[in-house]
Write a protein that holds these residues in place. Structure first.
Motif, PDB file in Angstrom:
ATOM      1  N   ILE A  97       0.843  -1.204   0.000  1.00  0.00           N
ATOM      2  CA  ILE A  97       0.000   0.000   0.000  1.00  0.00           C
ATOM      3  C   ILE A  97       0.874   1.248   0.000  1.00  0.00           C
ATOM      4  O   ILE A  97       0.649   2.204  -0.758  1.00  0.00           O
ATOM      5  N   SER A 111      -2.229 -14.312  -6.107  1.00  0.00           N
ATOM      6  CA  SER A 111      -2.708 -12.937  -5.937  1.00  0.00           C
ATOM      7  C   SER A 111      -1.648 -11.934  -6.364  1.00  0.00           C
ATOM      8  O   SER A 111      -1.962 -10.883  -6.938  1.00  0.00           O
ATOM      9  N   VAL A 153      -1.628  -8.922  -9.339  1.00  0.00           N
ATOM     10  CA  VAL A 153      -1.144  -7.545  -9.179  1.00  0.00           C
ATOM     11  C   VAL A 153      -0.170  -7.195 -10.289  1.00  0.00           C
ATOM     12  O   VAL A 153      -0.249  -6.110 -10.888  1.00  0.00           O
ATOM     13  N   TRP A 161      -4.716   0.069  -7.537  1.00  0.00           N
ATOM     14  CA  TRP A 161      -5.673  -0.241  -6.480  1.00  0.00           C
ATOM     15  C   TRP A 161      -6.660  -1.322  -6.892  1.00  0.00           C
ATOM     16  O   TRP A 161      -7.044  -2.167  -6.071  1.00  0.00           O
ATOM     17  N   TRP A 162      -7.063  -1.317  -8.157  1.00  0.00           N
ATOM     18  CA  TRP A 162      -7.922  -2.395  -8.647  1.00  0.00           C
ATOM     19  C   TRP A 162      -7.161  -3.716  -8.655  1.00  0.00           C
ATOM     20  O   TRP A 162      -7.737  -4.785  -8.376  1.00  0.00           O
ATOM     21  N   SER A 163      -5.872  -3.663  -8.991  1.00  0.00           N
ATOM     22  CA  SER A 163      -5.066  -4.888  -8.990  1.00  0.00           C
ATOM     23  C   SER A 163      -4.924  -5.429  -7.565  1.00  0.00           C
ATOM     24  O   SER A 163      -4.961  -6.641  -7.347  1.00  0.00           O
ATOM     25  N   TYR A 164      -4.779  -4.529  -6.600  1.00  0.00           N
ATOM     26  CA  TYR A 164      -4.707  -4.968  -5.203  1.00  0.00           C
ATOM     27  C   TYR A 164      -6.007  -5.617  -4.763  1.00  0.00           C
ATOM     28  O   TYR A 164      -6.009  -6.654  -4.083  1.00  0.00           O
ATOM     29  N   LEU A 165      -7.117  -5.018  -5.134  1.00  0.00           N
ATOM     30  CA  LEU A 165      -8.425  -5.567  -4.766  1.00  0.00           C
ATOM     31  C   LEU A 165      -8.627  -6.942  -5.385  1.00  0.00           C
ATOM     32  O   LEU A 165      -9.077  -7.881  -4.717  1.00  0.00           O
ATOM     33  N   ALA A 166      -8.282  -7.057  -6.659  1.00  0.00           N
ATOM     34  CA  ALA A 166      -8.431  -8.347  -7.342  1.00  0.00           C
ATOM     35  C   ALA A 166      -7.491  -9.388  -6.737  1.00  0.00           C
ATOM     36  O   ALA A 166      -7.876 -10.546  -6.518  1.00  0.00           O
ATOM     37  N   LEU A 213      -6.179  -9.441  -3.680  1.00  0.00           N
ATOM     38  CA  LEU A 213      -6.639  -9.810  -2.344  1.00  0.00           C
ATOM     39  C   LEU A 213      -7.828 -10.761  -2.426  1.00  0.00           C
ATOM     40  O   LEU A 213      -7.938 -11.712  -1.640  1.00  0.00           O
ATOM     41  N   SER A 214      -8.705 -10.538  -3.381  1.00  0.00           N
ATOM     42  CA  SER A 214      -9.862 -11.410  -3.561  1.00  0.00           C
ATOM     43  C   SER A 214      -9.431 -12.829  -3.921  1.00  0.00           C
ATOM     44  O   SER A 214     -10.003 -13.812  -3.431  1.00  0.00           O
TER      45      SER A 214
END
Length: 263
Positions: free
Chosen positions: A49, A222, A226, A236-241, A243-244
């Motif tokens: 982050i 994951s 990223v 940030w979208w790559s982090y969300l994906a 993490l999912s």
């Protein structure tokens, strides 16, 4: 000066908050769920982050390659600890595991890594590591919850925060690959093992370390997400994906375990 102090405070609060939250979840769940939590990006997530706030997407994509390599090294770190902790003290077990981690991290700097070679390394490392840890996962001396004291939370959050601050500060000089490699230096995992070893004993801590192998596969996937998405879709979208993907993988492992227990 005020901007620097504000940024430093943000790093401290963010990292400590993530570590404390993860610790509270572990306390309420027990060793198996603890292994799932230990494989999630706590210290590594805080580092990623902060790196995203300080570097462009291309840097994040490059650092993800280093993190994928580090993920494979962490698997060997956990397995080394699991083997040694069966019969040796906490100090000896962690020393051996850290020696292996640093040796492999040093060797990694002599390879020109790509996302493909990093994932192939994970593919080569994890199957034998999971198989090697199978016998260790059966030796749990005492199953139960791990109760964290205020002192546990304080020193654990403090150590992890220091490591995160050092890595993110050094990222400008060591580059993206090394930043990603050290982002997943197993400080959060090892601090968790310290508490387990002292509270439940070496064999129980070793069993948890051996359980970490399979969940770390999801972390590698994951991180690949990223790397692929950071530049094209956004960090940030790559982090969300990513993490999912990691949470989904761990949820699958949990569901499979519940099915085995109920069979």
């Amino acid at each position: 000066m005020l901007f620097f102090a504000g940024g430093l405070l943000f790093k401290i609060v963010l990292t400590a908050g993530i570590v404390v939250a993860a610790s509270m979840v572990v306390e309420r769940s027990g060793p198996f769920i603890g292994s799932l939590i230990a494989s999630l990006p706590t210290a590594g997530g805080a580092t990623m982050i902060i790196l995203a706030l300080e570097h462009p997407p291309a840097f994040i994509a490059g650092s993800a390659v280093g993190s994928i390599v580090s993920n494979a090294i962490c698997a060997v770190f956990a397995l080394t600890y699991a083997v040694v902790a069966q019969r040796r003290s906490l100090a000896v077990s962690l020393t051996a595991a850290f020696a292996v981690w640093f040796a492999l991290a040093f060797a990694a700097h002599f390879v020109q890594w790509t996302a493909l070679t990093a994932m192939l390394t994970n593919l080569l490392v994890f199957p034998p590591a999971i198989l090697a840890g199978a016998r260790l996962r059966t030796h749990i001396v005492r199953e139960g919850r791990v109760h964290f004291t205020a002192a546990d939370l304080a020193w654990r959050a403090g150590v992890v925060t220091i490591v995160v601050i050092v890595i993110t500060a050094a990222s400008y000089s060591i580059g993206s690959f090394a930043s990603g490699l050290f982002a997943f230096f197993p400080v959060a995992m090892s601090s968790f093992l310290v508490i387990l070893h002292t509270r439940l004993g070496g064999q129980a801590a070793a069993s948890t370390a051996a359980h970490v192998q399979a969940p770390l596969v999801g972390l590698g996937l994951s991180l690949l997400v990223v790397h692929v998405m950071a530049v094209t879709v956004g960090v940030w979208w790559s982090y969300l994906a990513g993490l999912s993907v990691g949470i989904g993988w761990n949820a699958l492992l949990w569901a499979l375990r519940q099915r085995r227990l109920s069979a």
